[in-house]
Design a protein around this motif. Structure first.
Motif, PDB file in Angstrom:
ATOM      1  N   ALA A   1      44.266  34.505  26.339  1.00 57.88           N
ATOM      2  CA  ALA A   1      44.181  35.413  27.754  1.00 57.88           C
ATOM      3  C   ALA A   1      42.784  35.456  28.325  1.00 57.88           C
ATOM      4  CB  ALA A   1      45.002  36.655  27.451  1.00 57.88           C
ATOM      5  N   GLY A   2      41.873  35.236  27.393  1.00 56.82           N
ATOM      6  CA  GLY A   2      40.318  35.421  27.952  1.00 56.82           C
ATOM      7  C   GLY A   2      39.815  34.137  28.411  1.00 56.82           C
ATOM      8  N   ASP A   3      40.567  33.058  28.529  1.00 56.26           N
ATOM      9  CA  ASP A   3      40.041  31.772  29.021  1.00 56.26           C
ATOM     10  C   ASP A   3      39.540  31.829  30.275  1.00 56.26           C
ATOM     11  OD1 ASP A   3      40.066  30.801  26.328  1.00 56.26           O
ATOM     12  OD2 ASP A   3      41.574  29.477  26.652  1.00 56.26           O
ATOM     13  N   TRP A   4      40.426  32.191  31.166  1.00 58.67           N
ATOM     14  CA  TRP A   4      40.298  31.958  32.780  1.00 58.67           C
ATOM     15  C   TRP A   4      39.623  33.210  33.181  1.00 58.67           C
ATOM     16  CZ3 TRP A   4      42.125  34.195  37.273  1.00 58.67           C
ATOM     17  CH2 TRP A   4      41.837  33.549  38.420  1.00 58.67           C
ATOM     18  N   VAL A   5      38.581  33.258  34.051  1.00 62.23           N
ATOM     19  CA  VAL A   5      37.982  34.274  34.855  1.00 62.23           C
ATOM     20  C   VAL A   5      38.078  34.013  36.695  1.00 62.23           C
ATOM     21  CG1 VAL A   5      35.843  35.625  35.185  1.00 62.23           C
ATOM     22  CG2 VAL A   5      36.518  34.899  32.922  1.00 62.23           C
ATOM     23  N   SER A   6      38.556  34.824  37.292  1.00 68.17           N
ATOM     24  CA  SER A   6      38.622  34.744  38.583  1.00 68.17           C
ATOM     25  C   SER A   6      37.018  34.480  39.145  1.00 68.17           C
ATOM     26  CB  SER A   6      39.383  35.928  39.238  1.00 68.17           C
ATOM     27  OG  SER A   6      39.512  35.688  40.520  1.00 68.17           O
ATOM     28  N   PRO A   7      36.890  33.370  39.956  1.00 67.75           N
ATOM     29  CA  PRO A   7      35.587  33.514  40.620  1.00 67.75           C
ATOM     30  C   PRO A   7      35.457  34.305  41.796  1.00 67.75           C
ATOM     31  CG  PRO A   7      37.228  31.451  41.357  1.00 67.75           C
ATOM     32  CD  PRO A   7      37.774  32.323  40.407  1.00 67.75           C
ATOM     33  N   ASN A   8      34.116  34.590  41.958  1.00 66.78           N
ATOM     34  CA  ASN A   8      33.993  35.758  43.256  1.00 66.78           C
ATOM     35  C   ASN A   8      34.372  35.082  44.360  1.00 66.78           C
ATOM     36  OD1 ASN A   8      33.114  37.610  41.494  1.00 66.78           O
ATOM     37  ND2 ASN A   8      30.981  36.820  41.292  1.00 66.78           N
ATOM     38  N   HIS A   9      34.727  35.780  45.447  1.00 69.28           N
ATOM     39  CA  HIS A   9      35.286  35.424  46.629  1.00 69.28           C
ATOM     40  C   HIS A   9      34.680  36.345  47.851  1.00 69.28           C
ATOM     41  CE1 HIS A   9      37.929  32.125  45.352  1.00 69.28           C
ATOM     42  NE2 HIS A   9      38.504  33.051  44.475  1.00 69.28           N
ATOM     43  N   ALA A  10      34.290  36.134  48.988  1.00 73.77           N
ATOM     44  CA  ALA A  10      33.665  36.867  49.942  1.00 73.77           C
ATOM     45  C   ALA A  10      34.754  37.727  50.526  1.00 73.77           C
ATOM     46  CB  ALA A  10      33.151  35.875  51.065  1.00 73.77           C
ATOM     47  N   HIS A  11      35.995  37.256  50.472  1.00 71.41           N
ATOM     48  CA  HIS A  11      37.200  37.879  51.163  1.00 71.41           C
ATOM     49  C   HIS A  11      37.788  38.966  50.032  1.00 71.41           C
ATOM     50  CE1 HIS A  11      39.243  34.766  49.205  1.00 71.41           C
ATOM     51  NE2 HIS A  11      40.247  35.485  49.135  1.00 71.41           N
ATOM     52  N   VAL A  12      37.251  39.091  48.797  1.00 71.69           N
ATOM     53  CA  VAL A  12      37.842  40.046  47.882  1.00 71.69           C
ATOM     54  C   VAL A  12      37.060  41.345  47.977  1.00 71.69           C
ATOM     55  CG1 VAL A  12      38.290  40.620  45.698  1.00 71.69           C
ATOM     56  CG2 VAL A  12      38.755  38.071  46.337  1.00 71.69           C
ATOM     57  N   ARG A  13      37.737  42.480  48.362  1.00 76.69           N
ATOM     58  CA  ARG A  13      37.067  43.719  48.233  1.00 76.69           C
ATOM     59  C   ARG A  13      36.796  44.281  46.809  1.00 76.69           C
ATOM     60  NH1 ARG A  13      41.503  45.310  52.305  1.00 76.69           N
ATOM     61  NH2 ARG A  13      40.766  44.096  54.290  1.00 76.69           N
ATOM     62  N   GLY A  14      35.701  45.005  46.657  1.00 75.35           N
ATOM     63  CA  GLY A  14      35.602  45.441  45.128  1.00 75.35           C
ATOM     64  C   GLY A  14      36.176  46.582  45.098  1.00 75.35           C
ATOM     65  N   PRO A  15      35.960  47.248  44.128  1.00 76.73           N
ATOM     66  CA  PRO A  15      36.548  48.700  43.750  1.00 76.73           C
ATOM     67  C   PRO A  15      35.933  49.700  44.497  1.00 76.73           C
ATOM     68  CG  PRO A  15      35.357  47.986  41.791  1.00 76.73           C
ATOM     69  CD  PRO A  15      35.301  46.667  42.704  1.00 76.73           C
ATOM     70  N   GLY A  16      34.798  49.595  44.808  1.00 74.99           N
ATOM     71  CA  GLY A  16      34.020  50.605  45.778  1.00 74.99           C
ATOM     72  C   GLY A  16      34.703  50.660  47.197  1.00 74.99           C
ATOM     73  N   TYR A  17      35.320  49.623  47.505  1.00 76.56           N
ATOM     74  CA  TYR A  17      36.006  49.749  48.931  1.00 76.56           C
ATOM     75  C   TYR A  17      37.044  50.658  49.048  1.00 76.56           C
ATOM     76  CZ  TYR A  17      39.004  48.478  52.781  1.00 76.56           C
ATOM     77  OH  TYR A  17      39.494  48.303  54.037  1.00 76.56           O
ATOM     78  N   TYR A  18      37.706  50.968  47.873  1.00 79.83           N
ATOM     79  CA  TYR A  18      38.938  51.935  47.887  1.00 79.83           C
ATOM     80  C   TYR A  18      38.482  53.389  47.502  1.00 79.83           C
ATOM     81  CZ  TYR A  18      41.239  47.480  48.091  1.00 79.83           C
ATOM     82  OH  TYR A  18      41.718  46.269  48.296  1.00 79.83           O
ATOM     83  N   GLN A  19      37.165  53.659  47.399  1.00 83.78           N
ATOM     84  CA  GLN A  19      36.935  55.102  47.194  1.00 83.78           C
ATOM     85  C   GLN A  19      36.918  56.057  48.376  1.00 83.78           C
ATOM     86  OE1 GLN A  19      36.054  56.059  44.113  1.00 83.78           O
ATOM     87  NE2 GLN A  19      36.427  54.030  43.272  1.00 83.78           N
TER      88      GLN A  19
END
Length: 48
Positions: A30-48
């Motif tokens: 389960a730990g092999d794949w890590v999602s790459p960073n994308h400019a269109h993905v909002r971080g957790p700070g967006y939802y605060q």
């Protein structure tokens, strides 16, 4: 075993695993794949 690990219960999925010898490869973890960073993905700070 791979079919059980990934939850493949349809014949065509199990057949595809066997035809492509995916059951002979190293087991996936389960730990092999890590999602790459994308400019269109909002971080957790967006939802605060």
């Amino acid at each position: 075993m791979l079919a059980l690990q990934i939850g493949a219960c349809q014949y065509r999925h199990v057949r595809n695993i066997l035809v492509n010898n995916r059951d002979q490869s190293a087991p996936a973890t389960a730990g092999d794949w890590v999602s790459p960073n994308h400019a269109h993905v909002r971080g957790p700070g967006y939802y605060q």
